[in-house]
Design an enzyme around this catalytic site. Structure first.
Site, PDB file in Angstrom:
ATOM      1  N   GLY A 229      -8.813  -2.557  14.532  1.00  0.00           N
ATOM      2  CA  GLY A 229      -9.494  -3.835  14.333  1.00  0.00           C
ATOM      3  C   GLY A 229      -9.956  -4.445  15.642  1.00  0.00           C
ATOM      4  N   LEU A 230     -11.224  -4.228  15.953  1.00  0.00           N
ATOM      5  CA  LEU A 230     -11.813  -4.830  17.156  1.00  0.00           C
ATOM      6  C   LEU A 230     -12.915  -5.811  16.765  1.00  0.00           C
ATOM      7  CD1 LEU A 230     -12.161  -4.941  20.272  1.00  0.00           C
ATOM      8  CD2 LEU A 230     -13.824  -3.074  20.042  1.00  0.00           C
TER       9      LEU A 230
ATOM     10  N   SER B  82     -21.411  -6.441  19.033  1.00  0.00           N
ATOM     11  CA  SER B  82     -21.736  -5.788  20.312  1.00  0.00           C
ATOM     12  C   SER B  82     -21.007  -6.440  21.483  1.00  0.00           C
ATOM     13  CB  SER B  82     -23.253  -5.847  20.549  1.00  0.00           C
ATOM     14  OG  SER B  82     -23.918  -5.133  19.546  1.00  0.00           O
TER      15      SER B  82
ATOM     16  N   ARG C  56     -39.502  26.682  -2.321  1.00  0.00           N
ATOM     17  CA  ARG C  56     -40.410  25.771  -3.030  1.00  0.00           C
ATOM     18  C   ARG C  56     -41.866  26.208  -2.835  1.00  0.00           C
ATOM     19  NH1 ARG C  56     -41.153  21.926  -6.980  1.00  0.00           N
ATOM     20  NH2 ARG C  56     -42.755  20.441  -6.353  1.00  0.00           N
TER      21      ARG C  56
ATOM     22  N   GLN D 277     -48.487  25.193   8.079  1.00  0.00           N
ATOM     23  CA  GLN D 277     -48.240  24.920   9.501  1.00  0.00           C
ATOM     24  C   GLN D 277     -47.576  23.556   9.735  1.00  0.00           C
ATOM     25  OE1 GLN D 277     -51.851  25.563  11.689  1.00  0.00           O
ATOM     26  NE2 GLN D 277     -51.876  27.748  11.241  1.00  0.00           N
TER      27      GLN D 277
ATOM     28  N   ILE E 117     -39.576  16.924   3.654  1.00  0.00           N
ATOM     29  CA  ILE E 117     -39.851  18.311   3.236  1.00  0.00           C
ATOM     30  C   ILE E 117     -39.407  18.535   1.785  1.00  0.00           C
ATOM     31  CG2 ILE E 117     -39.181  20.730   3.683  1.00  0.00           C
ATOM     32  CD1 ILE E 117     -39.272  20.067   6.667  1.00  0.00           C
TER      33      ILE E 117
ATOM     34  N   GLU F   9     -19.743   1.949  16.733  1.00  0.00           N
ATOM     35  CA  GLU F   9     -19.262   2.556  17.984  1.00  0.00           C
ATOM     36  C   GLU F   9     -20.275   2.341  19.115  1.00  0.00           C
ATOM     37  OE1 GLU F   9     -16.420   4.503  18.248  1.00  0.00           O
ATOM     38  OE2 GLU F   9     -15.876   4.720  16.149  1.00  0.00           O
ATOM     39  N   GLY F  10     -20.863   1.154  19.159  1.00  0.00           N
ATOM     40  CA  GLY F  10     -21.913   0.862  20.139  1.00  0.00           C
ATOM     41  C   GLY F  10     -23.251   1.181  19.516  1.00  0.00           C
ATOM     42  N   THR F  11     -24.095   0.148  19.405  1.00  0.00           N
ATOM     43  CA  THR F  11     -25.384   0.364  18.724  1.00  0.00           C
ATOM     44  C   THR F  11     -26.307   1.229  19.587  1.00  0.00           C
ATOM     45  OG1 THR F  11     -26.446  -1.549  19.742  1.00  0.00           O
ATOM     46  CG2 THR F  11     -25.239  -1.952  17.688  1.00  0.00           C
TER      47      THR F  11
HETATM   48  C1  LIG Z   1     -19.630   1.218   8.228  1.00  0.00           C
HETATM   49  C2  LIG Z   1     -19.098   0.588   9.480  1.00  0.00           C
HETATM   50  C3  LIG Z   1     -17.805   0.884   9.915  1.00  0.00           C
HETATM   51  C4  LIG Z   1     -17.281   0.259  11.046  1.00  0.00           C
HETATM   52  N1  LIG Z   1     -15.972   0.507  11.416  1.00  0.00           N
HETATM   53  C5  LIG Z   1     -15.390  -0.248  12.415  1.00  0.00           C
HETATM   54  C6  LIG Z   1     -13.985  -0.127  12.706  1.00  0.00           C
HETATM   55  O1  LIG Z   1     -13.266   0.692  12.119  1.00  0.00           O
HETATM   56  N2  LIG Z   1     -13.442  -0.961  13.642  1.00  0.00           N
HETATM   57  C7  LIG Z   1     -14.201  -1.883  14.336  1.00  0.00           C
HETATM   58  O2  LIG Z   1     -13.645  -2.618  15.150  1.00  0.00           O
HETATM   59  N3  LIG Z   1     -15.548  -2.001  14.080  1.00  0.00           N
HETATM   60  C8  LIG Z   1     -16.154  -1.219  13.135  1.00  0.00           C
HETATM   61  N4  LIG Z   1     -17.515  -1.342  12.862  1.00  0.00           N
HETATM   62  C9  LIG Z   1     -18.282  -2.379  13.572  1.00  0.00           C
HETATM   63  C10 LIG Z   1     -19.378  -1.849  14.462  1.00  0.00           C
HETATM   64  O3  LIG Z   1     -18.843  -1.271  15.623  1.00  0.00           O
HETATM   65  C11 LIG Z   1     -20.360  -3.010  14.732  1.00  0.00           C
HETATM   66  O4  LIG Z   1     -21.094  -3.181  13.534  1.00  0.00           O
HETATM   67  C12 LIG Z   1     -21.272  -2.748  15.900  1.00  0.00           C
HETATM   68  O5  LIG Z   1     -20.568  -2.831  17.101  1.00  0.00           O
HETATM   69  C13 LIG Z   1     -22.458  -3.759  15.939  1.00  0.00           C
HETATM   70  O6  LIG Z   1     -22.008  -5.056  15.809  1.00  0.00           O
HETATM   71  P1  LIG Z   1     -22.748  -6.043  14.765  1.00  0.00           P
HETATM   72  O7  LIG Z   1     -22.815  -5.340  13.458  1.00  0.00           O
HETATM   73  O8  LIG Z   1     -22.040  -7.346  14.831  1.00  0.00           O
HETATM   74  O9  LIG Z   1     -24.230  -6.170  15.301  1.00  0.00           O
HETATM   75  P2  LIG Z   1     -24.734  -7.146  16.469  1.00  0.00           P
HETATM   76  O10 LIG Z   1     -23.868  -6.980  17.671  1.00  0.00           O
HETATM   77  O11 LIG Z   1     -24.940  -8.516  15.907  1.00  0.00           O
HETATM   78  O12 LIG Z   1     -26.152  -6.508  16.780  1.00  0.00           O
HETATM   79  C14 LIG Z   1     -27.316  -6.744  15.976  1.00  0.00           C
HETATM   80  C15 LIG Z   1     -28.514  -6.150  16.709  1.00  0.00           C
HETATM   81  O13 LIG Z   1     -28.668  -6.812  17.980  1.00  0.00           O
HETATM   82  C16 LIG Z   1     -28.696  -5.859  19.002  1.00  0.00           C
HETATM   83  N5  LIG Z   1     -28.089  -6.411  20.225  1.00  0.00           N
HETATM   84  C17 LIG Z   1     -26.908  -7.079  20.360  1.00  0.00           C
HETATM   85  N6  LIG Z   1     -26.691  -7.408  21.641  1.00  0.00           N
HETATM   86  C18 LIG Z   1     -27.758  -6.935  22.335  1.00  0.00           C
HETATM   87  C19 LIG Z   1     -28.129  -6.938  23.701  1.00  0.00           C
HETATM   88  N7  LIG Z   1     -27.339  -7.488  24.648  1.00  0.00           N
HETATM   89  N8  LIG Z   1     -29.291  -6.377  24.058  1.00  0.00           N
HETATM   90  C20 LIG Z   1     -30.090  -5.794  23.116  1.00  0.00           C
HETATM   91  N9  LIG Z   1     -29.806  -5.740  21.827  1.00  0.00           N
HETATM   92  C21 LIG Z   1     -28.641  -6.298  21.431  1.00  0.00           C
HETATM   93  C22 LIG Z   1     -27.869  -4.700  18.461  1.00  0.00           C
HETATM   94  O14 LIG Z   1     -28.133  -3.496  19.169  1.00  0.00           O
HETATM   95  C23 LIG Z   1     -28.335  -4.667  17.029  1.00  0.00           C
HETATM   96  O15 LIG Z   1     -29.558  -3.991  16.933  1.00  0.00           O
HETATM   97  C24 LIG Z   1     -18.070  -0.656  11.774  1.00  0.00           C
HETATM   98  C25 LIG Z   1     -19.387  -0.922  11.342  1.00  0.00           C
HETATM   99  C26 LIG Z   1     -19.898  -0.315  10.233  1.00  0.00           C
HETATM  100  C27 LIG Z   1     -21.300  -0.641   9.795  1.00  0.00           C
END
Ligand SMILES: Cc1cc2nc3c(=O)[nH]c(=O)nc-3n(C[C@H](O)[C@H](O)[C@H](O)COP(=O)(O)OP(=O)(O)OC[C@H]3O[C@@H](n4cnc5c(N)ncnc54)[C@H](O)[C@@H]3O)c2cc1C
Length: 391
Positions: A137-138, A145, A275, A286, A344, A370-372
Site C-alpha cells: 500500500g503506497l 505519481s 485467414r 504487403q 490484423i 509502477e510509474g506512468t
Molecule cells: C490496476 C492497478 C493496480 C495498481 N496496484 C497498485 C498497488 O498494488 N500498490 C500501489 O501502491 N499502487 C498501485 N497502483 C497505483 C499506480 O501505481 C498509480 O495509478 C500510478 O502511480 C499513477 O498514479 P495516479 O493513478 O494517481 O495518476 P496521476 O499521478 O494522477 O497521473 C495522471 C496523469 O498525469 C501525469 N503526470 C503526473 N505527474 C506528472 C508530471 N510531474 N509530469 C508529467 N505528467 C505527470 C501522469 O503521467 C498521468 O498521465 C495500481 C494502479 C492500477 C491502475
C-alpha cells in the site's frame, strides 16, 4: 510455395542468450500457463474474478513467489530467470503476473530487504508457499505519481503505532493476509507490516474496471488501526523503501510486457496465415507483412533490452534509470503491438475468443502503474539532461 515460418525470436536467436537452467525454468512456467491459465483466463477476465488463493498455492509450489529472493523458503534463482517467469505469466495475463509481482517483488521483497528477522521468519515462508498473500500500500487517491505527499499517518501512542488514512488501487488488497503499508511519521515515510485482521483495517474492492479484470484491486482504509511497536519495518527510512520495492517489480514488468506482446504477435501471425480475403491469406498482403515485420523488430529489441537488464541485475549493477528505460520501452512497445495485432484480426480482434483485446486492455494499466509512461519518460529525460522536469 510458402517456406516454414520462423518464430519472431528465432530471428534474434534469443535462446542462445539464455543458460540451460534459465530455458528450463521458462519452459516450466510456460507449461503451467498453457495448461492452467490460458484455458480459463478469458472467463475469469469476463467475470472479473480470479481464484487467487488456489493459484497462489500452485505458483508457490512451483517456486514462483519471491523466486529470486534467498532463504525463507524462496527459490533463490537469478534475476533473469525471475524475469523469464514473469514473461510467461504475462503471456497468460497481466493480472496473473501482477499477482506474482505484488507478492514477490513488492510485499515479500520489502519485508526481505528492510524487515526485522522476526518479520521475515513470520511472513516469508508462508508467502513463498502461497499460503499467505501480501499486498503493498503506497498509492493514495490524491497521491499517485507523487507518493511523497501521502496523507496516511502513523503516530506513536505509548509503545504502539496508530495509523489513520487510505490507500487506493491496491493489488491483492481484499484477499491479502498481510499488507506492507507506507505512512508518514515524525521520522519521515516508514513501512509497517500489517496483518489484515488488525482491527481498524478494511479493504473495499474496486469495481467496474475494464482492465486487469483477472486481478484483485482494492481501496484500503485504516481507522485508528493500532499496531505493536515491532510492526514497523526497521531497516529503511523515506521513499527509498517503497522505491526500492518498485524497482524490483518494474524489472519483472520489463520482461512481463514482452510476454503479453509475444502472445499478441503470435496470435496475429497465426491468424493472418489462416485467414483468407480476396482468395489469399491476409498474411500475403504487403500491408499486413509490414505490420508483422515492425512488430517482430519491436518485440525482439524489447527482449534484448530485457535480457541486458537481467544481466546487469544479476551482476548487481542495474540502476533505477536503466529499469525506467526498460519499463518505458517495453510497456509502450507491448501496448503498440497489442493494438496493431488487434487490427490484423479485424472484427475477431475485439472478442475474448482471442487473447489480444484482453492483453490490450490489461496493458493500459501496466502503462500507468509502477510509474506512468510520462514519469518514466521524465526519468530518462532527467538522466540525459541532468534536469528534472517533474518535481
Ligand atoms: C490496476 C492497478 C493496480 C495498481 N496496484 C497498485 C498497488 O498494488 N500498490 C500501489 O501502491 N499502487 C498501485 N497502483 C497505483 C499506480 O501505481 C498509480 O495509478 C500510478 O502511480 C499513477 O498514479 P495516479 O493513478 O494517481 O495518476 P496521476 O499521478 O494522477 O497521473 C495522471 C496523469 O498525469 C501525469 N503526470 C503526473 N505527474 C506528472 C508530471 N510531474 N509530469 C508529467 N505528467 C505527470 C501522469 O503521467 C498521468 O498521465 C495500481 C494502479 C492500477 C491502475
Amino acid at each position: 510455395m510458402a517456406a516454414q515460418p520462423l518464430h519472431p525470436f528465432d530471428l534474434y536467436a534469443i535462446d542462445s542468450l539464455l543458460t540451460q537452467e534459465q530455458r528450463e525454468i521458462q519452459a516450466t512456467v510456460k507449461r503451467y500457463v498453457d495448461d492452467r491459465i490460458k484455458p480459463e483466463v478469458a472467463a475469469w477476465f469476463e467475470a472479473g474474478e480470479l481464484p487467487a488463493r488456489e493459484l497462489a498455492k500452485e505458483m508457490g509450489a512451483l517456486g514462483l513467489l519471491g523466486m529470486h529472493l534467498e532463504g525463507y523458503g524462496c527459490a533463490g534463482t537469478d534475476a533473469t530467470s525471475y524475469g523469464l517467469a514473469c514473461l510467461e505469466l504475462e503471456a497468460g495475463d497481466s493480472g496473473i503476473r501482477s499477482l506474482v509481482s505484488v507478492q514477490g517483488s513488492l510485499a515479500m521483497h520489502g519485508i526481505w530487504a528492510y524487515g526485522s528477522e522476526e518479520q521475515k521468519q513470520q511472513w516469508l515462508p508462508g508467502m513463498a508457499a502461497g499460503e499467505l498473500i501480501g499486498c503493498f500500500g503506497l498509492t493514495e487517491a490524491d497521491y499517485g505519481s507523487n507518493p511523497s505527499g501521502m496523507r496516511t499517518r502513523a503516530r506513536r501512542d505509548g509503545d504502539d503505532w496508530v495509523i489513520d488514512g487510505n490507500k487506493m488501487w491496491i493489488t491483492n488488497g481484499t484477499i491479502a493476509d498481510v499488507a506492507l503499508v507506507w505512512a508518514q511519521t515524525d521520522d519521515g515515510i516508514r513501512g509497517f507490516v500489517v496483518p489484515t485482521d488488525t482491527p481498524g483495517f478494511k479493504a473495499n474492492p474496486v469495481h467496474h474496471k475494464m482492465s486487469l479484470r483477472a486481478s484483485v484491486t482494492a481501496e484500503l482504509v485504516f481507522e485508528g488501526m493500532r499496531l505493536p511497536a515491532d510492526a514497523i519495518v526497521p531497516n529503511v527510512r523515506g521513499l527509498k523503501g517503497p522505491l526500492g520495492c518498485l524497482s524490483e517489480a518494474r524489472f519483472g514488468i520489463v520482461f512481463g510486457t514482452i510476454g503479453a506482446g509475444r502472445d499478441c504477435l503470435e496470435t496475429a501471425i497465426d491468424y493472418s496465415i489462416s485467414r483468407e480475403q480476396f482468395d489469399r491469406p491476409i498474411a500475403g498482403f504487403q500491408l499486413t507483412q509490414k505490420k508483422l515485420a515492425d512488430m517482430t523488430l519491436a518485440l525482439g529489441n524489447g527482449m534484448l533490452l530485457a535480457i541486458q537488464l537481467g544481466r546487469l541485475k544479476d551482476a548487481h549493477q542495474v540502476t533505477p534509470q536503466q529499469i525506467s528505460v526498460g519499463k518505458l520501452n517495453n510497456a509502450r512497445t507491448a501496448l503498440e503491438i497489442a493494438r496493431e495485432s488487434r487490427s490484423i484480426l479485424g472484427g475477431n480482434g475485439i472478442t475474448l475468443e482471442y487473447p489480444i483485446i484482453r492483453h490490450m486492455n490489461n496493458l493500459e494499466s501496466v502503462f500507468t502503474y509502477e510509474g506512468t509512461n510520462e514519469i518514466h519518460t521524465l526519468v530518462v529525460g532527467e538522466a540525459v539532461t541532468g534536469i528534472s522536469a517533474y518535481r
